[in-house]
Design an enzyme around this catalytic site. Structure first.
Site, PDB file in Angstrom:
ATOM      1  N   LYS A 182       1.865  -7.203  -1.937  1.00  0.00           N
ATOM      2  CA  LYS A 182       2.952  -6.203  -1.931  1.00  0.00           C
ATOM      3  C   LYS A 182       3.129  -5.633  -0.527  1.00  0.00           C
ATOM      4  O   LYS A 182       4.242  -5.574  -0.002  1.00  0.00           O
ATOM      5  CB  LYS A 182       2.611  -5.073  -2.895  1.00  0.00           C
ATOM      6  CG  LYS A 182       3.470  -3.828  -2.738  1.00  0.00           C
ATOM      7  CD  LYS A 182       3.116  -2.716  -3.702  1.00  0.00           C
ATOM      8  CE  LYS A 182       2.032  -1.826  -3.201  1.00  0.00           C
ATOM      9  NZ  LYS A 182       2.430  -0.770  -2.253  1.00  0.00           N
ATOM     10  N   ASN A 183       2.020  -5.239   0.104  1.00  0.00           N
ATOM     11  CA  ASN A 183       2.121  -4.532   1.380  1.00  0.00           C
ATOM     12  C   ASN A 183       2.440  -5.455   2.553  1.00  0.00           C
ATOM     13  O   ASN A 183       2.798  -4.982   3.623  1.00  0.00           O
ATOM     14  CB  ASN A 183       0.847  -3.717   1.648  1.00  0.00           C
ATOM     15  CG  ASN A 183       0.756  -2.540   0.702  1.00  0.00           C
ATOM     16  OD1 ASN A 183       1.741  -2.211   0.019  1.00  0.00           O
ATOM     17  ND2 ASN A 183      -0.399  -1.923   0.621  1.00  0.00           N
TER      18      ASN A 183
ATOM     19  N   CYS B  99       3.892  12.322  -0.607  1.00  0.00           N
ATOM     20  CA  CYS B  99       3.692  11.622  -1.882  1.00  0.00           C
ATOM     21  C   CYS B  99       2.379  12.149  -2.454  1.00  0.00           C
ATOM     22  O   CYS B  99       1.712  12.991  -1.861  1.00  0.00           O
ATOM     23  CB  CYS B  99       3.662  10.123  -1.678  1.00  0.00           C
ATOM     24  SG  CYS B  99       2.104   9.551  -1.045  1.00  0.00           S
TER      25      CYS B  99
ATOM     26  N   ARG C 220       1.598  12.297   4.582  1.00  0.00           N
ATOM     27  CA  ARG C 220       2.046  10.983   5.070  1.00  0.00           C
ATOM     28  C   ARG C 220       3.225  11.106   6.046  1.00  0.00           C
ATOM     29  O   ARG C 220       4.312  10.619   5.810  1.00  0.00           O
ATOM     30  CB  ARG C 220       2.358  10.084   3.892  1.00  0.00           C
ATOM     31  CG  ARG C 220       1.116   9.916   3.025  1.00  0.00           C
ATOM     32  CD  ARG C 220       1.227   8.885   1.976  1.00  0.00           C
ATOM     33  NE  ARG C 220       1.260   7.544   2.544  1.00  0.00           N
ATOM     34  CZ  ARG C 220       1.509   6.467   1.793  1.00  0.00           C
ATOM     35  NH1 ARG C 220       1.769   6.624   0.520  1.00  0.00           N
ATOM     36  NH2 ARG C 220       1.528   5.276   2.333  1.00  0.00           N
TER      37      ARG C 220
ATOM     38  N   ASP D  76      -7.273   1.455  -0.329  1.00  0.00           N
ATOM     39  CA  ASP D  76      -6.547   1.051  -1.538  1.00  0.00           C
ATOM     40  C   ASP D  76      -7.473   0.488  -2.611  1.00  0.00           C
ATOM     41  O   ASP D  76      -7.008   0.210  -3.716  1.00  0.00           O
ATOM     42  CB  ASP D  76      -5.472   0.010  -1.203  1.00  0.00           C
ATOM     43  CG  ASP D  76      -4.348   0.614  -0.381  1.00  0.00           C
ATOM     44  OD1 ASP D  76      -3.552  -0.158   0.176  1.00  0.00           O
ATOM     45  OD2 ASP D  76      -4.288   1.851  -0.273  1.00  0.00           O
TER      46      ASP D  76
ATOM     47  N   ARG E 219       4.492  -0.797  -9.876  1.00  0.00           N
ATOM     48  CA  ARG E 219       4.915  -0.869  -8.471  1.00  0.00           C
ATOM     49  C   ARG E 219       4.075  -1.902  -7.730  1.00  0.00           C
ATOM     50  O   ARG E 219       4.523  -2.505  -6.782  1.00  0.00           O
ATOM     51  CB  ARG E 219       4.745   0.489  -7.787  1.00  0.00           C
ATOM     52  CG  ARG E 219       5.637   1.569  -8.328  1.00  0.00           C
ATOM     53  CD  ARG E 219       5.569   2.810  -7.476  1.00  0.00           C
ATOM     54  NE  ARG E 219       5.854   2.496  -6.068  1.00  0.00           N
ATOM     55  CZ  ARG E 219       5.910   3.437  -5.121  1.00  0.00           C
ATOM     56  NH1 ARG E 219       5.678   4.685  -5.427  1.00  0.00           N
ATOM     57  NH2 ARG E 219       6.176   3.113  -3.876  1.00  0.00           N
TER      58      ARG E 219
END
Ligand code: EPZ
Length: 422
Positions: free
Chosen positions: A22-23, A118, A123, A308, A400
């Site tokens: 994803k990233n 968030c 951030r 993560d 997500r």
């Protein structure tokens, strides 16, 4: 809102395919803005964040086609019809800020909403902005939007990052490919997603050296062409599924997993008594007999232990023998999974950026709330090992970053089902 129900069901057995990262995909997609020729990404993950990025690129006038059920993305942006990234999209997904550098580099102007905070922290994006200013961009903050201009194009410069930032490195790297002259990024992020972006930009004609180290040097070129690029496997999805047999026993092979992407993580699994071995198809993980041992973890930029995977590792430590100390050094508020795990009987003491976890024999299923992407999957992992039923609510967070989690875990013997919400 959907919920996912997990019922502890003993050891797992089988194979889990690992999707594209994803990233990586979220920074590869804006790279299409750097060229008027098509950019094709293969091995793209099928996630809601990818759909959000597609919608953002289309709102700028790019074309995005999803082929092979979303695993192939064909994007092109001959001429942008808009240079404004709207607050509505940006606030939903922070990675939207990654259209700023490419738009500025290509057309000399861009207006991008500040993403706002968030769940896991404030951030800010100050490092993104400072990097672009070092390349000659003029920036003005007005009503929550960054108005960026580079009337005569960006020019090469030296960017010294005071702290490691993945996104700021990615924005600067993309912008520098079309800047006039040489750009040097110092204290750059070294994540595999940065190397994957550099590989893709080189396929498009960019001249980049040093990606994967702390210093990246880019020679600007006049234009970039199209390319076809395979998205690197997702090391966070990989680490997450490696923890499934670790927490509830059994043996799982993660297909497409690459051991070089999870070095620091594997060291901790080994210390905890988990067996990890490379196979022709990926990585096989099994739990040696007896309880998992507690290990201490401190999150760091790559190649250190990834932030993560902190929430997921905490779930494992909740069932380990002994006490472990987890230090979250990247984000200021990334322990929201702790109170939810405590509802399941975990014994966790949180003080600022440090969580002390004393393992218990068995967690107990309970209704819990997902708060962010990685926290939600840590609750699923805990549910695999818990006695009885765990109901994870607000699983839109999960969607997500994890393709059909109930299917991937169900296929290796987990009792897990999705219940559609109203
Ligand atoms: C990327 O976020 C990832 N997201 C995050 O993954 C990941 O946790 C993070 O890198 C760290 O590895 C994507 O790639 C889309 P940073 P990013 O800039 O780029 C501070 C997930 O779960 N900072 O490396 O936003 C920041 O507040 C997500 O998939 C500034 O102060 O992270 C943080 O404390 C969550 N100013 C630290 O740096 C800035 O301008 C690292 O942030 C930028 C960042």
């Amino acid at each position: 809102m959907d919920s996912i129900i997990v019922t502890g069901n003993g050891p797992l057995k089988g194979q889990i395919p690992i999707a594209g990262a994803k990233n990586a995909c979220l920074t590869l997609m804006p790279a299409t803005l750097l060229s008027d020729e098509p950019l094709t990404l293969t091995n793209a993950p099928r996630l809601s964040d990818i759909k959000t990025m597609s919608a953002l690129l289309e709102s700028l006038g790019a074309e995005v086609s999803q082929l092979q059920d979303g695993q192939v993305l064909v994007m092109s942006s001959h001429a942008l019809s808009s240079h404004v990234a709207d607050y509505d999209i940006v606030r939903k997904m922070r990675a939207s800020i990654l259209v700023l550098g490419p738009m500025l580099a290509r057309d000399g102007h861009a207006v991008v909403s500040l993403p706002g905070g968030c769940a896991i922290g404030a951030r800010p994006v100050d490092l993104h902005l400072r990097a672009l200013e070092a390349m000659g961009a003029e920036l003005e903050l007005k009503e929550g939007y960054v108005h960026a201009k580079a009337r005569n194009g960006l020019k090469g410069g030296t960017v010294e990052f005071p702290l490691v930032s993945v996104g700021a490195t990615e924005n600067a790297l993309m912008a520098a490919t079309l800047a006039k002259g040489t750009t040097v990024l110092k204290n750059a992020a070294r994540e595999p997603e940065i190397v994957d972006l550099a590989d893709c930009l080189r396929r498009m004609g960019a001249q980049i050296e040093g990606d994967g180290t702390g210093t990246i040097t880019i020679q600007g070129v006049d234009r970039l062409g199209g390319a076809t690029h395979p998205v690197v496997p997702d090391r966070i999805e990989l680490g997450t599924y490696m923890l499934a047999p670790a927490i509830c026993g059994g043996e799982v092979e993660c297909l497409g997993g690459r051991i070089d992407l999870v070095g620091a993580f594997c060291e901790k699994l080994d210390a905890a008594g988990i067996d990890v071995s490379e196979t022709e198809k990926g990585i096989k993980v099994s739990r040696k007999n007896g309880r998992v041992k507690s290990v201490d973890v401190t999150t760091e930029p790559f190649p250190g232990f990834p932030t993560d995977l902190q929430a997921q590792m905490m779930a494992l430590m909740c069932t380990a023998e002994g006490t472990s100390v987890l230090e979250e050094k990247i984000f200021e508020n990334r322990f929201m999974h702790a109170p939810e795990l405590m509802r399941m009987g975990a014994n966790i003491d949180v003080h600022g950026g440090t969580a002390t976890v004393t393992g218990v024999e068995r967690l107990k299923g309970a209704p819990v709330m997902a708060t962010d992407l990685r926290a939600s999957v840590s609750l699923i992992l805990a549910g695999l090992a818990a006695e009885g039923e765990t109901i994870v609510n607000r699983v839109y967070h999960l969607d997500r970053g994890y393709e059909s989690v109930e299917e991937k875990l169900g296929n290796v013997g987990a009792r897990i089902e999705r219940v559609s919400g109203q």
